[in-house]
Scaffold this motif. Sequence first.
Motif, short mmCIF file in Angstrom:
data_model
loop_
_atom_site.label_atom_id
_atom_site.label_comp_id
_atom_site.label_asym_id
_atom_site.label_seq_id
_atom_site.Cartn_x
_atom_site.Cartn_y
_atom_site.Cartn_z
N ALA A 5 0.83 -1.23 -0.01
CA ALA A 5 0.15 -0.01 0.15
C ALA A 5 0.87 1.44 0.01
O ALA A 5 1.99 1.30 0.65
N ASN A 6 0.47 2.10 -0.83
CA ASN A 6 1.10 3.45 -0.84
C ASN A 6 0.44 4.54 0.45
O ASN A 6 -0.47 4.50 0.62
N THR A 7 1.53 4.62 1.11
CA THR A 7 1.26 5.24 2.55
C THR A 7 1.39 7.00 2.39
O THR A 7 1.34 7.56 3.38
N ALA A 8 1.68 7.36 1.35
CA ALA A 8 1.73 8.88 1.01
C ALA A 8 0.26 9.50 1.04
O ALA A 8 -0.61 9.00 0.04
N PRO A 9 -0.08 10.24 1.94
CA PRO A 9 -1.37 10.71 2.14
C PRO A 9 -2.00 11.47 0.44
O PRO A 9 -0.96 12.15 0.08
N ASP A 10 -3.16 11.28 0.21
CA ASP A 10 -3.70 11.76 -0.80
C ASP A 10 -4.69 13.08 -0.22
O ASP A 10 -5.61 12.61 0.41
N VAL A 11 -4.54 14.39 -0.28
CA VAL A 11 -5.48 15.19 0.34
C VAL A 11 -6.77 15.11 -0.11
O VAL A 11 -7.77 15.51 0.75
N ASN A 12 -7.07 15.01 -1.35
CA ASN A 12 -8.22 14.85 -1.77
C ASN A 12 -9.28 13.63 -1.26
O ASN A 12 -10.44 13.83 -1.17
N ARG A 13 -8.64 12.34 -1.06
CA ARG A 13 -9.36 11.07 -0.38
C ARG A 13 -9.04 10.78 0.81
O ARG A 13 -9.67 9.88 1.24
N ASP A 14 -7.94 11.22 1.39
CA ASP A 14 -7.59 10.62 2.78
C ASP A 14 -7.80 11.54 3.94
O ASP A 14 -7.75 12.55 4.05
N LEU A 15 -8.10 10.83 5.16
CA LEU A 15 -8.19 11.45 6.38
C LEU A 15 -7.22 10.75 7.19
O LEU A 15 -6.71 9.48 7.04
N ALA A 131 -13.70 12.04 -3.15
CA ALA A 131 -13.51 13.09 -2.17
C ALA A 131 -14.71 13.00 -1.53
O ALA A 131 -14.67 13.72 -0.43
N GLU A 132 -15.83 12.93 -2.22
CA GLU A 132 -17.28 12.85 -1.36
C GLU A 132 -17.36 12.22 -0.16
O GLU A 132 -17.97 12.40 0.68
N ASP A 133 -17.02 10.77 -0.28
CA ASP A 133 -16.92 9.95 0.77
C ASP A 133 -15.99 10.48 1.76
O ASP A 133 -16.35 10.39 2.94
N ARG A 134 -14.74 10.99 1.50
CA ARG A 134 -13.83 11.67 2.42
C ARG A 134 -14.52 12.59 3.25
O ARG A 134 -14.55 12.89 4.36
N LYS A 135 -15.43 13.64 2.56
CA LYS A 135 -15.82 14.65 3.24
C LYS A 135 -17.14 14.20 4.08
O LYS A 135 -17.28 14.56 5.21
N SER A 136 -17.61 13.26 3.48
CA SER A 136 -18.78 12.39 4.27
C SER A 136 -18.24 12.17 5.65
O SER A 136 -18.72 12.02 6.72
N HIS A 137 -17.08 11.36 5.44
CA HIS A 137 -16.52 10.57 6.75
C HIS A 137 -16.01 11.83 7.80
O HIS A 137 -16.39 11.54 8.98
N GLU A 138 -15.51 12.81 7.06
CA GLU A 138 -14.87 13.67 8.07
C GLU A 138 -16.23 14.66 8.54
O GLU A 138 -16.10 14.91 9.77
N ASP A 139 -17.24 14.80 7.98
CA ASP A 139 -18.33 15.38 8.49
C ASP A 139 -19.16 14.55 9.45
O ASP A 139 -19.78 15.06 10.57
#
Length: 160
Positions: A5-15, A131-139
């Motif tokens: 797994a790539n462990t470099a965070p993706d700011v658009n999809r990762d928390l 990115a929408e799933d990331r935002k939903s999880h953050e919310d």
Amino acid sequence: MTAQANTAPDVNRDLVLTRLIDAPREKLYAAWTQPELLTQWFAPKPWSTPRAVLDVRPGGASVVTMADESGTEYPNPGQYLEVVPNEKLVFTDAYIGDWEPSAKPFMTVILTFTEEAGKTRYTAIARHWTAEDRKSHEDMGFHEGWGMCTDQLEDLVKRI
């Protein structure tokens, strides 16, 4: 060759949650891979984790069941993708075990346990499909909920 797994965070999809924990990484890994330990800390209180079934191997299934204050249970099936004892766990809800697809994939979690100055750098990356799933999880309270769980994890590993 084994995929990793790539462990470099993706700011658009990762928390991302990272914390330096005063415990050896073996204890953190055990708390994630032994059902009798995982059920003691996994859900943010006042929720609980009545059951965890873990087949810790690539392709192995997991079902972690959380329960709210009234006892309503929420099973969370998934599958391990990568297992490096005491160093890394990667799992997803895209599959429910032995590569059987789930109904709706939401995220893949990449956990790393790195020795740092006699402690463990614990990093959890929740990588979402969109990115929408990331935002939903953050919310939903990702930072607060996963932070509370990490506090509970830290308390547990200091006792075992």
